[in-house]
Write an enzyme that holds these catalytic residues in place. Structure first.
Site: not given
Length: 706
Positions: A240, A244-245, A463, A466, A539
């Protein structure tokens, strides 16, 4: 991801001191010189285009005493009329002095005319009779004619040759002349203080070991060839974005004692046909001259896409020519030993199969996001030059950043340093890191954004819903923080769940619990206010995605059975894709199963919020007062988590000092029970609720079957 940088060396410069390059004139200077030369050439043409009258009119002017002087030349007779005499020719447009000075032949005076000479022996007698002053003028020789015509062109060709010599030396326009040459930067004999090494790469232990073996092969080939092994021809780094490639490739350039060519895949593609293939040939020609060496192509998907896809109808795709040349250079008739090709991409699904086969890319190395230990090592690398406070816990930071790539960790560390500097601190504290992580995850805090009291109350209950559902269902990740402070582009609040460990598998029960946690906000609004708002849009998108994946991808539906409609060749690497391989009746059944899962989760959440209504009210009131609550403050209101493990292992510090600083130091263990993904502690109430939900789901399926 690191502060070190690579500087291309100049292998052709053997002098101890680098000579100062000659100053390069801007291209506009050459344009001006060319324009002046063209103007001079035009002046030569215009110089002979004076005003001309017939010979008979010329003799008439002499007899009428209108001529002042005459200059006789072999090719022309130049006549100067007396002032006020009308030559009968049309008036010329007035010119300015600058024009007459630069182009003297551009405008002839009104009293000067020319006559084509004829054989007239009585002309001189006629001139003497009327007192006209006359003189002879020698004719132009062939040498002067030659100079007049050849000199301007010689100047133009000389300037043309000079400019193109400058182009070949890297002057203006060199890019046009060198369009077929590769643009790769050569790194060789790098400075010890500026190069990146494998010590600067953290969190990529497996990938680093694979790449280090290739470097070791180049340094000591006999170690591997003594048993009949061969040098690998290609190494493809896949992963992805931000993992760090490219940094790993820079470390290879810093560690390898061989020349390292670096180029981007887009550098091969130009608007001119054949340029890409020419650059590939030139790149490998230079590489073979310096073998053994390494060629690194970043974002190779720009040139290595599958042939036949995306090509214009009726035309030849230039990328295909470039790819064909690359395939030949990597493993064709004229391949030589000693050149290793490294490449990086985050789109391996679009690469041509011929490019991925063994013999070209012998190794495909997965550079994935780091685990807990890798994130901790990455934090250590990016904070080694920072002034840290003693309270900074890198393991706690690693546990708070699940799913972070190396680039995101570097960004969070840099944001923490900037926040500490903005707050005029002598060192970076844990609070700065937590705020920086929150800023990266949720966006910039908007303290000045005014929300009316009604909407703020809705957000608080949303919230809180949740948080309560996630808190009461132990399959969900622990709630670390709740906030109703607006952040980012549109978020009016958020609930942050932090996993205690890295997870690679999820059970059906855990996915169901995650849907319940996401539904907590919408159901809380419905229970308290009797209506719903648009705040649950994100959501609902996540809920729909999870539910469809449960049914279509993971085979977690009894009616669909152990079938998966997963499409591996999706256009976006790392994201599950779905290809329609079913008819309309199956599609209807899938929709019914998805709806049944979501409705069952909604009923579970309604029951839970009804049972814990007092805690919902208390948590929402506390949110409206403080706007942000940490783990310990949430625990004071909701009590201990049912079946939670972080308290038993001493991984949460709820001391007074920690609560005052507004931070919680999670230090999860790196090992977990092998059966932890399947066995989750449940209270009797939760177990009964889940069994009731399962029963309702079975009943709904029976009804749909009937």
């Amino acid at each position: 991801m690191a502060k070190n940088s690579l500087k291309p060396s100049n292998p052709y410069n053997s002098e101890p001191e680098t000579p100062q390059p000659r100053p390069k004139l801007p291209m506009i200077y050459y344009v001006v010189v060319i324009a002046l030369l063209i103007g001079l050439q035009l002046a030569f043409f215009w110089s002979g285009s004076s005003r001309e009258i017939p010979y008979s009119t010329f003799r008439t002017f002499i007899t009428e005493n209108k001529v002042e002087s005459v200059r006789i030349a072999p090719e022309k007779i130049y006549v100067t009329l007396k002032p006020g005499v009308d030559s009968g020719l049309p008036k010329q447009e007035e010119g300015n002095d600058t024009t007459r000075k630069l182009l003297p032949g551009a405008k002839t005076p009104e009293n000067e005319v020319t006559v084509n000479p004829v054989r007239d022996e009585s002309l001189t007698a006629l001139l003497e009779t009327h007192g006209v002053r006359y003189e002879g003028s020698p004719g132009t020789t062939w040498i002067s004619e030659l100079i007049q015509w050849v000199l301007p062109f010689a100047l133009l060709f000389g300037l043309y040759f000079f400019i193109f010599r400058r182009m070949g030396a890297g002057g203006p326009g060199a890019q046009f002349m060198n369009i077929g040459k590769n643009k790769a930067a050569l790194y060789e004999n790098l400075d010890e203080h500026t190069r990146i090494t494998f010590k600067d790469v953290a969190g990529l232990d497996e990938a680093k070991a694979e790449v280090m073996e290739v470097v070791d092969f180049l340094k000591d080939p006999k170690k591997y060839t003594r048993l009949g092994g061969k040098l690998p021809k290609g190494v493809l780094l896949v992963g992805p974005p931000g993992t760090g490639k490219t940094l790993l490739a820079k470390a290879v350039a810093g560690e390898a004692d061989v020349p390292f060519f670096s180029i981007s895949g887009s550098d091969f593609v130009e608007m001119f046909v054949g340029v890409g293939a020419a650059r590939v040939r030139d790149l490998f020609r230079q590489a073979k001259e310096k073998a053994p060496c390494i060629i690194f192509i970043d974002e190779i998907d720009a040139v290595g896409r599958s042939r036949g896809k995306g090509a214009m109808m009726g035309g030849n795709d230039e990328r295909e020519n470039t790819l064909n040349q690359l395939l030949v250079e990597m493993d064709g008739f004229a391949t030589d030993k000693g050149v290793i090709l490294m490449a990086a991409t985050n789109r391996p699904d679009v690469l041509d199969p011929a490019l991925l086969r063994p013999g070209r890319f012998d190794r495909q190395i997965m550079v994935d996001k780091p685990d807990l230990k890798g994130r901790m090592d990455t934090f250590r690398v990016h904070t080694k030059n920072m002034s840290l406070s003693p309270d900074v816990n890198l393991k706690a930071l690693a546990s708070q950043t699940p799913g972070f790539a190396g680039a995101e960790i570097a960004n969070a560390a840099n944001e923490a340093a900037l926040l500490a500097s903005r707050r005029n601190k002598e060192s970076i504290e844990m609070k700065d890191f937590e705020d920086a992580i929150e800023r990266v995850v949720a966006g910039l805090e908007k303290k000045n954004k005014v929300i009316n009291p009604k909407e703020k109350r809705i957000v608080a209950y949303h919230e809180a819903g949740h948080a309560i559902v996630s808190w009461m269902m132990p399959e969900n990740d622990p709630v670390q923080k709740i906030s109703i402070v607006p952040r980012g582009m549109s978020a009016l609040g958020y609930t942050m769940n932090i996993p205690l460990e890295d997870r690679y598998l999820m059970t059906k029960r855990e996915l169901f619990a995650r849907i319940c946690g996401l539904l907590g906000g919408r159901i809380a609004e419905e229970s308290v206010f009797g209506e719903i708002s648009t705040g649950a849009q994100n959501d609902l998108e996540k809920i729909t995605g999870i539910a469809y994946n449960m049914v279509m991808v993971y085979g977690m539906s009894d009616k669909i059975g152990n079938l998966s409609y997963y499409e591996s060749n999706n256009p976006y690497y790392g994201a599950p894709g779905v290809e329609k391989k079913f008819g309309g009746e199956t599609a209807r059944l899938i929709d019914e199963e998805v709806k049944a899962i979501v409705e069952s989760a909604a009923d579970t959440v309604r029951t839970m919020l009804k049972e814990h209504r007092s805690k919902l009210e208390a948590l929402a009131r506390e949110l409206l007062t403080k706007e942000m609550l940490q783990y310990c403050q949430i625990e004071e209101i909701l009590g201990k988590r049912p079946g939670g493990q972080e308290e038993d292992s001493g991984e949460v510090d709820c001391s007074k000092k920690s609560a005052e600083n507004g931070m919680v130091a999670h230090e999860p263990e790196t090992t977990a029970d092998a059966e932890s993904t399947e066995k989750v502690g449940l209270s009797a109430t939760e177990l009964a609720e889940l069994e009731a939900a399962a029963e309702r789901l079975r009943q709904s399926r029976n009804v749909s079957d009937n």
